[in-house]
Design an enzyme around this catalytic site. Sequence first.
Site, PDB file in Angstrom:
ATOM      1  CG  LEU A  32      -2.247  -0.859   1.289  1.00  0.00           C
ATOM      2  CD1 LEU A  32      -2.944  -0.447   2.428  1.00  0.00           C
ATOM      3  CD2 LEU A  32      -3.067  -0.298   0.190  1.00  0.00           C
ATOM      4  CG  ASP A  33       0.905   4.287  -3.225  1.00  0.00           C
ATOM      5  OD1 ASP A  33       2.158   3.306  -3.571  1.00  0.00           O
ATOM      6  OD2 ASP A  33       0.366   4.451  -4.266  1.00  0.00           O
ATOM      7  N   PRO A  34       2.115   4.811   1.048  1.00  0.00           N
ATOM      8  CG  PRO A  34       4.279   5.682   1.280  1.00  0.00           C
ATOM      9  CD  PRO A  34       3.471   5.212   0.457  1.00  0.00           C
ATOM     10  CG  ASP A  35       0.138   9.922   1.260  1.00  0.00           C
ATOM     11  OD1 ASP A  35       0.696  10.016   2.565  1.00  0.00           O
ATOM     12  OD2 ASP A  35       0.602  10.957   0.354  1.00  0.00           O
ATOM     13  CB  VAL A  36      -3.194   4.032   0.362  1.00  0.00           C
ATOM     14  CG1 VAL A  36      -4.436   3.139   0.331  1.00  0.00           C
ATOM     15  CG2 VAL A  36      -3.016   4.411  -0.891  1.00  0.00           C
TER      16      VAL A  36
END
Length: 292
Positions: free
Chosen positions: A37-41
Site C-alpha cells: 500500500l502506498d504510504p498515504d493509503v
Amino acid sequence: MNGIINLKKEAGMTSHDAVFKLRKILGTKKIGHGGTLDPDVVGVLPIAVGKATRMVEFMQDEGKIYEGEIILGYSTTTEDASGEVVAETPVLSSLDEKLVDEAIASLTGPITQIPPMYSAVKVNGRKLYEYARAGQEVERPERQVIIYQFERTSPISYDGQLARFTFRVKCSKGTYIRTLSVDLGEKLGYAAHMSHLTRTSAAGLQLEDALALEEIAEKVEAGQLDFLHPLEIGTGDLVKVFLTPEEATEVRFGRFIELDQTDKELAAFEDDKLLAILEKRGNLYKPRKVFS
C-alpha cells in the site's frame, strides 16, 4: 507463531514500516505482507506470520477493493494529493453524470496501464521514484491489469473550478488506482488526480474487521492471539480440492497425484486443514508447497 493478520494500515506508514513494527510486537522475524500500500493509503494490509509467509504470493493474487475520491481540475506529479500541481483544466460548467459514468464503464475489464513515475516499479534495476526524485523521466513498461468493477458512489460536487466524486473499484493485483483516476480525467477532457484512497478488502480480509498496530500490541501484551487467522484464508481464489487419506499421504511425501481437475494450481485440503498447494504438470499434480 503462524497465521494471517488483518492489519489496518494508517496513513504515513509504508508497508515495510508496518512489517518492521510487527516484528518487534510479535518477537519474530518471519513476517511478510500480501500487497503493498502506498504510504498515504489507509486500509487492509494482509500480514503473513510464520508458515503463512509461504502463502503471500497467493494472497497477493486475489482481487482487491478500494474506495476513494477523484478530483477533476488539476493533476499532480504523483497522481495523488501529495504531489505538486503540473496541469490545470478548470471545470467551468456542470458535468453530465451520464457521460461520466460511461467513461468510468469504458475503463472496466482488461486495461493497459503505465505505472506512475512515483512508484516502486523497477526499470534498469532502479525504482521509478528514484528517477523521479532525481528529476529524470524514463520509459515505463506497460502492464495489463483487470478492473472488475469501477463505479461512482456519490453525486458530483463542485468546489470553485474543481469537480469531485467518490468511487469504488475492484481490481487485480498491480493496479494503480492513481493512474486509473488520471486516465478517467483524460477521457473526460480534464486534468485529474486521486485525492484519497482506502483499501477496504484484500486477500478475503475486510476493513471492518482490521486491527491497528496498537490494538495488536495490546492483545499480545494480554496474551491474546485471536488476531491470527488460519492459513486457509490465504488461499484466495485458488480452487479447493479435498484429498482422500491415500492422496494426502502421497502429497506429504512430495509425490505426484492424479486429480480430475484442469486448473494450473490447487489448494489441497485434508479434512478442513490446508495441506498443500498443488501445481499441474501434464496430467498430474505435483506438490509445490506442503504445510503439514
